[in-house]
Design a protein around this motif. Structure first.
Motif, PDB file in Angstrom:
ATOM      1  N   SER A 133     -13.999   9.949  -4.548  1.00 10.01           N
ATOM      2  CA  SER A 133     -12.872   9.526  -5.510  1.00 10.01           C
ATOM      3  C   SER A 133     -12.509   8.129  -5.633  1.00 10.01           C
ATOM      4  CB  SER A 133     -11.723  10.388  -5.244  1.00 10.01           C
ATOM      5  OG  SER A 133     -10.336  10.189  -5.887  1.00 10.01           O
ATOM      6  N   ALA A 134     -12.760   7.395  -4.600  1.00 12.14           N
ATOM      7  CA  ALA A 134     -12.457   5.968  -4.648  1.00 12.14           C
ATOM      8  C   ALA A 134     -13.619   5.194  -5.398  1.00 12.14           C
ATOM      9  CB  ALA A 134     -12.435   5.235  -3.229  1.00 12.14           C
ATOM     10  N   MET A 181     -13.205   1.022  -4.329  1.00  9.29           N
ATOM     11  CA  MET A 181     -12.742   1.063  -5.852  1.00  9.29           C
ATOM     12  C   MET A 181     -13.296  -0.055  -6.407  1.00  9.29           C
ATOM     13  SD  MET A 181      -8.663   2.593  -5.501  1.00  9.29           S
ATOM     14  CE  MET A 181      -8.086   1.385  -4.064  1.00  9.29           C
ATOM     15  N   SER A 232      -6.035  -0.115  -6.996  1.00  7.42           N
ATOM     16  CA  SER A 232      -5.948   1.236  -7.841  1.00  7.42           C
ATOM     17  C   SER A 232      -5.717   1.151  -9.231  1.00  7.42           C
ATOM     18  CB  SER A 232      -5.074   2.096  -6.997  1.00  7.42           C
ATOM     19  OG  SER A 232      -5.471   3.496  -7.536  1.00  7.42           O
ATOM     20  N   LEU A 243     -10.957   1.370   1.373  1.00  7.36           N
ATOM     21  CA  LEU A 243     -11.174   2.098  -0.158  1.00  7.36           C
ATOM     22  C   LEU A 243     -10.664   0.845  -1.066  1.00  7.36           C
ATOM     23  CD1 LEU A 243      -9.096   5.274   0.647  1.00  7.36           C
ATOM     24  CD2 LEU A 243     -11.562   5.098   0.404  1.00  7.36           C
ATOM     25  N   THR A 289      -4.831  10.247   1.819  1.00 10.46           N
ATOM     26  CA  THR A 289      -4.514   8.609   1.461  1.00 10.46           C
ATOM     27  C   THR A 289      -3.166   8.300   2.139  1.00 10.46           C
ATOM     28  OG1 THR A 289      -5.439   9.366  -0.715  1.00 10.46           O
ATOM     29  CG2 THR A 289      -4.667   6.892  -0.307  1.00 10.46           C
ATOM     30  N   GLU A 328     -12.451  11.794  -0.548  1.00 10.31           N
ATOM     31  CA  GLU A 328     -11.823  10.590  -0.781  1.00 10.31           C
ATOM     32  C   GLU A 328     -12.804   9.320  -1.215  1.00 10.31           C
ATOM     33  OE1 GLU A 328      -7.511   9.145  -0.357  1.00 10.31           O
ATOM     34  OE2 GLU A 328      -8.654  11.142  -0.216  1.00 10.31           O
ATOM     35  N   LEU A 349      -5.676   6.504  -6.684  1.00 11.25           N
ATOM     36  CA  LEU A 349      -5.154   6.846  -5.314  1.00 11.25           C
ATOM     37  C   LEU A 349      -3.878   5.758  -5.114  1.00 11.25           C
ATOM     38  CD1 LEU A 349      -8.805   6.502  -3.699  1.00 11.25           C
ATOM     39  CD2 LEU A 349      -7.232   8.625  -4.072  1.00 11.25           C
ATOM     40  N   THR A 369     -13.668   5.919  -9.019  1.00 10.80           N
ATOM     41  CA  THR A 369     -12.258   5.467  -9.482  1.00 10.80           C
ATOM     42  C   THR A 369     -11.581   6.656 -10.472  1.00 10.80           C
ATOM     43  OG1 THR A 369     -13.156   4.847 -11.969  1.00 10.80           O
ATOM     44  CG2 THR A 369     -13.173   3.064 -10.073  1.00 10.80           C
ATOM     45  N   THR A 418      -7.975   3.563 -11.038  1.00  8.21           N
ATOM     46  CA  THR A 418      -8.157   4.706 -10.057  1.00  8.21           C
ATOM     47  C   THR A 418      -7.169   5.763 -10.006  1.00  8.21           C
ATOM     48  OG1 THR A 418      -9.793   3.209  -8.732  1.00  8.21           O
ATOM     49  CG2 THR A 418      -9.112   5.239  -7.935  1.00  8.21           C
ATOM     50  N   GLU A 442      -7.666   1.936   4.664  1.00  8.85           N
ATOM     51  CA  GLU A 442      -7.250   1.504   3.014  1.00  8.85           C
ATOM     52  C   GLU A 442      -7.885   0.285   2.501  1.00  8.85           C
ATOM     53  OE1 GLU A 442      -2.854   0.917   3.178  1.00  8.85           O
ATOM     54  OE2 GLU A 442      -2.573   2.794   4.257  1.00  8.85           O
ATOM     55  N   SER A 467      -7.115  13.392  -4.666  1.00  8.06           N
ATOM     56  CA  SER A 467      -7.152  13.312  -3.234  1.00  8.06           C
ATOM     57  C   SER A 467      -6.696  14.716  -2.514  1.00  8.06           C
ATOM     58  CB  SER A 467      -6.206  12.162  -2.752  1.00  8.06           C
ATOM     59  OG  SER A 467      -6.121  12.048  -1.266  1.00  8.06           O
TER      60      SER A 467
END
Length: 447
Positions: free
Chosen positions: A387-388, A414, A54, A410, A399, A384, A61, A391, A59, A407, A395
């Motif tokens: 968003s990943a 990312m 991240s 994601l 998460t 989510e 997250l 980047t 990113t 995880e 959230s």
């Protein structure tokens, strides 16, 4: 040896992927040390990997509270990863542009060099130096403003204020969205000094190095702007205004977001959220409390993202804008796509379409898998995933509750979202081939 090096340079996707993967591996190892946590216990491998990815992919997250879980050492590691990721993507994007220019014909190279002022192979050192200096200077200005505000307005010690100012300045300029506060920036929702400073850093970092420097050279001569600058600047302003109007109007009476604020603070919060959807990831309101209309609008803006060769993610406003011009030309029955006084080649049309389809496919597949791995609603899971991939780092709060498999999904998303659009565009440009023959043409039914 020369041949091997030449072959590697012909495949910039490998260089970019290897560089980012190496940075993530180093970050994961450092964040796994007991020294990196407040408690002195080791962080789980998945959480360390997630945080490092991240940070490098700017990113934002997180699966653990940044300010509460990580020690000062861990926070400095995250900050270094953010800086490396932000500078890395801007530098690599610019250098790949130079590499692509080197594979073009002489006439195309001369036109490109005259238009961007950046594509001369002899100017690579100057370009990289300017990127680094511009980034550090921008971060220093933002850090100074935030430091003074934290010290004077919130009675923090100058040392603590400076530390928080530097951390949030680097995170903002690089569109990372990491914050040292458990509520991100919600405590500053009505503070224009903090919100507008952070928003300005996000916008400048997200415009992209070529656009910023072209504006600095010829801001008084819009007729001389390149196609990239025209599309990036025009769409950036349009999307910021549209997002501000939509979010402020939809959430104006929502007591859980803007409804409890003063009218001026509601507009400020609406503008701030509109800026953050351009892949910055900070939030001054509770994202989980947004109305479905606001969540959907956020999805769209996150997917579009920011400017090319900048710290923002998404498919990029240039890609979205170019496809809009293609659609407009098709509706009008025009044989070519023109932006201003320039004609955009058909190869760019195909590149833009490929990037958009890549993004849609990645988000769709990831959303399906996340629905299978979790029990969260489609709205939250789709938010989510976008968003990943883009980047962003915003959230709805799920998460922290994701299983390890989700995880890791994601993490891959990312990574793909950070290097995917850049490497796909460069690979397509570098793979351009000349065909010595043409097959018979046959039109098919479309629509």
């Amino acid at each position: 040896m020369r041949y091997a090096a030449s072959e590697r340079l012909r495949h910039p996707a490998r260089v970019v992927a290897f560089g980012f993967a190496t940075a993530i591996a180093i970050g994961t190892a450092l964040l796994s040390l007991p020294l990196a946590t407040e408690t002195g216990h080791r962080t789980g491998l998945v959480d360390a990997l997630f945080t490092a990815t991240s940070a490098v992919c700017v990113t934002g997250l997180v699966t653990v509270d940044t300010g509460g879980h990580w020690s000062t050492f861990g926070e400095v590691v995250i900050l270094a990863l953010i800086q490396a990721g932000g500078l890395g993507i801007m530098t690599l994007a610019t250098l790949i542009t130079v590499l692509v220019a080197g594979r073009l014909g002489l006439r195309s190279r001369l036109l490109a060099q005259a238009e961007t002022k950046l594509l001369g192979l002899s100017g690579i050192r100057r370009v990289v130096r300017n990127i680094v200096l511009f980034s550090l200077l921008s971060e220093a200005v933002v850090a100074a403003v935030l430091t003074v505000r934290f010290a004077v307005g919130y009675d923090q010690s100058w040392g603590r204020a400076a530390y928080q100012g530097v951390f949030h300045a680097i995170s903002a300029f690089n569109n990372a969205g990491f914050s040292l506060h458990s509520d991100n920036l919600m405590r500053y929702v009505g503070d224009p000094w903090v919100c507008l400073t952070v928003a300005a850093a996000v916008i400048v970092g997200g415009l992209g190095f070529p656009v910023v420097f072209e504006l600095a050279r010829s801001w008084r001569r819009p007729a001389m702007w390149s196609v990239v600058t025209r599309i990036t600047l025009g769409l950036t302003i349009a999307l910021l205004v549209l997002g501000t109007v939509v979010f402020t109007a939809v959430e104006f009476a929502n007591p859980r977001t803007l409804g409890a604020l003063e009218v001026s603070d509601r507009v400020l919060a609406g503008f701030f959220h509109s800026v953050m959807t351009r892949t910055a990831g900070f939030n001054s309101i509770d994202i989980a409390a947004l109305h479905p209309e606001s969540l959907f609008a956020t999805d769209l803006l996150m997917f579009i993202g920011g400017g090319s060769a900048g710290t923002a993610g998404g498919i990029k406003v240039t890609t979205f804008g170019l496809l809009a011009f293609v659609l407009w030309s098709e509706v009008r029955g025009e044989p070519a796509v023109n932006v201003g006084r320039r004609r955009v080649p058909e190869t760019n049309h195909r590149q833009a379409l490929a990037i958009v389809l890549l993004g849609i496919g990645a988000v769709a597949a990831s959303t399906f898998l996340l629905l299978a791995l979790t029990r969260h609603s489609l709205d939250s899971v789709l938010f989510e995933a976008i968003s990943a991939f883009a980047t962003v780092g915003l959230s709805t709060g799920i998460t922290f509750d994701l299983p390890p498999a989700a995880e890791l999904l994601l993490v891959g998303l990312m990574f793909l979202g950070r290097i995917g659009p850049l490497t796909v565009a460069s690979a397509l440009a570098l793979r351009r081939r000349t065909r010595r023959f043409e097959l018979p043409e046959e039109r098919t039914i479309v629509g």
